[in-house]
Design a protein around this motif. Structure first.
Motif, PDB file in Angstrom:
ATOM      1  N   THR A 170     -30.448  26.598  28.706  1.00  0.00           N
ATOM      2  CA  THR A 170     -31.682  25.822  28.834  1.00  0.00           C
ATOM      3  C   THR A 170     -31.556  24.518  28.038  1.00  0.00           C
ATOM      4  O   THR A 170     -30.594  24.337  27.281  1.00  0.00           O
ATOM      5  CB  THR A 170     -32.877  26.623  28.291  1.00  0.00           C
ATOM      6  OG1 THR A 170     -32.545  27.067  26.970  1.00  0.00           O
ATOM      7  CG2 THR A 170     -33.183  27.837  29.148  1.00  0.00           C
ATOM      8  N   SER A 171     -32.535  23.644  28.199  1.00  0.00           N
ATOM      9  CA  SER A 171     -32.540  22.365  27.507  1.00  0.00           C
ATOM     10  C   SER A 171     -32.525  22.571  25.992  1.00  0.00           C
ATOM     11  O   SER A 171     -33.250  23.419  25.481  1.00  0.00           O
ATOM     12  CB  SER A 171     -33.780  21.596  27.949  1.00  0.00           C
ATOM     13  OG  SER A 171     -33.886  20.426  27.208  1.00  0.00           O
ATOM     14  N   GLY A 172     -31.665  21.836  25.298  1.00  0.00           N
ATOM     15  CA  GLY A 172     -31.599  21.926  23.846  1.00  0.00           C
ATOM     16  C   GLY A 172     -30.693  23.039  23.328  1.00  0.00           C
ATOM     17  O   GLY A 172     -30.579  23.242  22.117  1.00  0.00           O
ATOM     18  N   SER A 173     -30.014  23.752  24.231  1.00  0.00           N
ATOM     19  CA  SER A 173     -29.179  24.885  23.796  1.00  0.00           C
ATOM     20  C   SER A 173     -27.851  24.448  23.173  1.00  0.00           C
ATOM     21  O   SER A 173     -27.197  25.244  22.501  1.00  0.00           O
ATOM     22  CB  SER A 173     -28.941  25.844  24.972  1.00  0.00           C
ATOM     23  OG  SER A 173     -28.371  25.164  26.067  1.00  0.00           O
ATOM     24  N   GLY A 174     -27.456  23.195  23.417  1.00  0.00           N
ATOM     25  CA  GLY A 174     -26.220  22.691  22.814  1.00  0.00           C
ATOM     26  C   GLY A 174     -25.102  22.398  23.802  1.00  0.00           C
ATOM     27  O   GLY A 174     -23.976  22.084  23.407  1.00  0.00           O
ATOM     28  N   LYS A 175     -25.420  22.448  25.115  1.00  0.00           N
ATOM     29  CA  LYS A 175     -24.402  22.247  26.156  1.00  0.00           C
ATOM     30  C   LYS A 175     -23.752  20.868  26.072  1.00  0.00           C
ATOM     31  O   LYS A 175     -22.522  20.748  26.075  1.00  0.00           O
ATOM     32  CB  LYS A 175     -25.022  22.388  27.556  1.00  0.00           C
ATOM     33  CG  LYS A 175     -25.839  23.626  27.775  1.00  0.00           C
ATOM     34  CD  LYS A 175     -26.449  23.646  29.166  1.00  0.00           C
ATOM     35  CE  LYS A 175     -27.464  22.554  29.476  1.00  0.00           C
ATOM     36  NZ  LYS A 175     -28.751  22.685  28.763  1.00  0.00           N
ATOM     37  N   SER A 176     -24.578  19.830  26.021  1.00  0.00           N
ATOM     38  CA  SER A 176     -24.022  18.466  26.007  1.00  0.00           C
ATOM     39  C   SER A 176     -23.236  18.222  24.729  1.00  0.00           C
ATOM     40  O   SER A 176     -22.181  17.579  24.754  1.00  0.00           O
ATOM     41  CB  SER A 176     -25.135  17.425  26.128  1.00  0.00           C
ATOM     42  OG  SER A 176     -25.750  17.524  27.387  1.00  0.00           O
ATOM     43  N   THR A 177     -23.745  18.753  23.629  1.00  0.00           N
ATOM     44  CA  THR A 177     -23.017  18.599  22.363  1.00  0.00           C
ATOM     45  C   THR A 177     -21.635  19.229  22.471  1.00  0.00           C
ATOM     46  O   THR A 177     -20.634  18.623  22.062  1.00  0.00           O
ATOM     47  CB  THR A 177     -23.811  19.254  21.209  1.00  0.00           C
ATOM     48  OG1 THR A 177     -25.127  18.688  21.179  1.00  0.00           O
ATOM     49  CG2 THR A 177     -23.138  19.015  19.871  1.00  0.00           C
ATOM     50  N   VAL A 185     -30.849  14.610  10.542  1.00  0.00           N
ATOM     51  CA  VAL A 185     -31.897  13.655  10.905  1.00  0.00           C
ATOM     52  C   VAL A 185     -32.846  13.581   9.719  1.00  0.00           C
ATOM     53  O   VAL A 185     -33.587  14.519   9.459  1.00  0.00           O
ATOM     54  CB  VAL A 185     -32.652  14.096  12.179  1.00  0.00           C
ATOM     55  CG1 VAL A 185     -33.704  13.066  12.564  1.00  0.00           C
ATOM     56  CG2 VAL A 185     -31.690  14.337  13.331  1.00  0.00           C
ATOM     57  N   ILE A 234     -29.878  19.926  11.875  1.00  0.00           N
ATOM     58  CA  ILE A 234     -29.999  20.641  13.153  1.00  0.00           C
ATOM     59  C   ILE A 234     -28.636  21.198  13.530  1.00  0.00           C
ATOM     60  O   ILE A 234     -27.679  20.445  13.712  1.00  0.00           O
ATOM     61  CB  ILE A 234     -30.503  19.696  14.256  1.00  0.00           C
ATOM     62  CG1 ILE A 234     -31.901  19.160  13.902  1.00  0.00           C
ATOM     63  CG2 ILE A 234     -30.535  20.401  15.612  1.00  0.00           C
ATOM     64  CD1 ILE A 234     -32.267  17.891  14.611  1.00  0.00           C
ATOM     65  N   ALA A 254     -26.482  22.238  16.085  1.00  0.00           N
ATOM     66  CA  ALA A 254     -26.385  22.163  17.552  1.00  0.00           C
ATOM     67  C   ALA A 254     -25.315  23.114  18.078  1.00  0.00           C
ATOM     68  O   ALA A 254     -25.438  23.635  19.185  1.00  0.00           O
ATOM     69  CB  ALA A 254     -26.098  20.730  17.986  1.00  0.00           C
ATOM     70  N   TYR A 266     -26.254  18.139  13.114  1.00  0.00           N
ATOM     71  CA  TYR A 266     -26.814  16.778  13.070  1.00  0.00           C
ATOM     72  C   TYR A 266     -27.739  16.681  11.867  1.00  0.00           C
ATOM     73  O   TYR A 266     -28.525  17.592  11.618  1.00  0.00           O
ATOM     74  CB  TYR A 266     -27.635  16.494  14.325  1.00  0.00           C
ATOM     75  CG  TYR A 266     -26.843  16.332  15.599  1.00  0.00           C
ATOM     76  CD1 TYR A 266     -26.099  15.175  15.830  1.00  0.00           C
ATOM     77  CD2 TYR A 266     -26.862  17.318  16.584  1.00  0.00           C
ATOM     78  CE1 TYR A 266     -25.386  15.012  17.010  1.00  0.00           C
ATOM     79  CE2 TYR A 266     -26.155  17.157  17.772  1.00  0.00           C
ATOM     80  CZ  TYR A 266     -25.421  15.999  17.969  1.00  0.00           C
ATOM     81  OH  TYR A 266     -24.734  15.846  19.147  1.00  0.00           O
TER      82      TYR A 266
HETATM   83  P1  ADP Z   1     -28.520  20.479  25.904  1.00  0.00           P
HETATM   84  O1  ADP Z   1     -27.484  19.556  26.452  1.00  0.00           O
HETATM   85  O2  ADP Z   1     -28.179  21.908  26.075  1.00  0.00           O
HETATM   86  O3  ADP Z   1     -29.891  20.173  26.412  1.00  0.00           O
HETATM   87  P2  ADP Z   1     -27.941  19.161  23.368  1.00  0.00           P
HETATM   88  O4  ADP Z   1     -26.528  19.494  23.135  1.00  0.00           O
HETATM   89  O5  ADP Z   1     -28.247  17.807  23.877  1.00  0.00           O
HETATM   90  O6  ADP Z   1     -28.589  20.280  24.320  1.00  0.00           O
HETATM   91  O7  ADP Z   1     -28.758  19.377  22.005  1.00  0.00           O
HETATM   92  C1  ADP Z   1     -28.606  20.508  21.190  1.00  0.00           C
HETATM   93  C2  ADP Z   1     -29.499  20.357  19.961  1.00  0.00           C
HETATM   94  O8  ADP Z   1     -29.022  19.277  19.157  1.00  0.00           O
HETATM   95  C3  ADP Z   1     -30.946  20.036  20.273  1.00  0.00           C
HETATM   96  O9  ADP Z   1     -31.742  20.687  19.325  1.00  0.00           O
HETATM   97  C4  ADP Z   1     -31.009  18.539  20.130  1.00  0.00           C
HETATM   98  O10 ADP Z   1     -32.303  18.135  19.779  1.00  0.00           O
HETATM   99  C5  ADP Z   1     -30.018  18.282  19.009  1.00  0.00           C
HETATM  100  N1  ADP Z   1     -29.356  16.963  19.132  1.00  0.00           N
HETATM  101  C6  ADP Z   1     -28.586  16.528  20.156  1.00  0.00           C
HETATM  102  N2  ADP Z   1     -28.110  15.287  19.933  1.00  0.00           N
HETATM  103  C7  ADP Z   1     -28.599  14.914  18.726  1.00  0.00           C
HETATM  104  C8  ADP Z   1     -28.485  13.746  17.915  1.00  0.00           C
HETATM  105  N3  ADP Z   1     -27.735  12.692  18.309  1.00  0.00           N
HETATM  106  N4  ADP Z   1     -29.120  13.726  16.728  1.00  0.00           N
HETATM  107  C9  ADP Z   1     -29.849  14.788  16.315  1.00  0.00           C
HETATM  108  N5  ADP Z   1     -30.008  15.912  17.011  1.00  0.00           N
HETATM  109  C10 ADP Z   1     -29.403  15.993  18.214  1.00  0.00           C
END
Ligand code: ADP
Ligand code: MG
Length: 232
Positions: A42-49, A16, A21, A23, A14
């Protein structure tokens, strides 16, 4: 066995402002048909991405996502939306139901998009509403239901068209422990019955216990994969 989902060297960066970043950082993963796979971290690990690039919701930076032998990262938006309708289902943490529609009408939506005729639709909706234990709530709107009931509607909507793959991002994140266990059992039971593939994001090890395969993610990398035998 050929994997239904094959993730090859996937990177997602990403931007910004002037910051980059990472991910996802060189992720390789195979998921088999009928497998229940949890992405745990954990939160921010990249799961949702990872889930979002797998489902074609987010564009990847490099690598390939191959689902049913098709590179979904090479598809046009139109091809992707047809592919999603045919093969994919989604369950969201915040349920994402349409507030003005009843439980039944929410569940019916994917079937309308698939142009299934009304009579057949009604039969399919009634069946799945019964399977998720919501027969008495079929005419209720989301605001007239508990969180657990709303997520049952969300599950019915994801399963009603029998998609081969269901993606779920923290689907029990807003629910209490007892309801969480009920919902997890329901998802597992329904997916095993029809040999559907589940990919679920969670930060909760108790939820990961429902999975056949647990993929541990940290800082955008897979650090460990635990597999249980599907036969057990
Ligand atoms: P999780 O689901 O494990 O909590 P995410 O996949 O949401 O983690 O995020 C992984 C990393 O990518 C984090 O550092 C988050 O801040 C960053 N991130 C996620 N979505 C975006 C976005 N749309 N723009 C910039 N950074 C993002
Ligand atoms: Mg997340």
């Amino acid at each position: 066995m050929e994997a239904i989902i094959d993730i090859k060297n996937v990177t997602k960066i990403y931007k910004v402002g002037s910051e980059r970043i990472t991910a996802l950082d060189g992720v390789n993963l195979q998921i088999q048909k009928g497998e229940f796979c949890c992405l745990l971290g954990t939160s921010g690990s990249g799961k949702s991405t990872l889930l979002n690039v797998m489902a074609g919701i987010e564009k990847l930076t490099s690598g390939d996502i191959i689902i049913r032998n098709k590179k979904i990262n090479k598809m046009s938006e139109n091809e992707l939306s047809i592919f999603r309708q045919k093969y994919l289902g989604f369950i969201f943490q915040a349920y994402n139901l349409i507030p003005s529609l009843t439980a039944m009408e929410n569940v019916e939506l994917p079937l309308i998009f698939k142009e299934i005729p009304p009579k057949k639709r009604l039969k399919m909706v009634k069946e799945i509403i019964r399977a998720v234990g919501l027969t008495g709530r079929a005419k209720h709107k989301p605001s007239q239901m508990s969180g657990g009931q709303q997520q049952r509607v969300g599950i019915a909507r994801a399963f009603v068209a029998s998609p081969e793959i269901i993606f779920a991002d923290e689907p029990t994140g807003n629910l209490d422990t007892k309801t969480t266990m009920e919902i997890m059992n329901l998802i597992k039971e329904m997916s095993k019955k029809y040999n559907q593939t589940i990919v679920m994001v969670t930060h909760d090890v108790r939820i990961a216990e429902f999975a056949d395969k647990v993929v541990h993610i940290h800082d955008g990398k897979i650090i460990k994969i635990e597999e249980k035998s599907i036969a057990e």
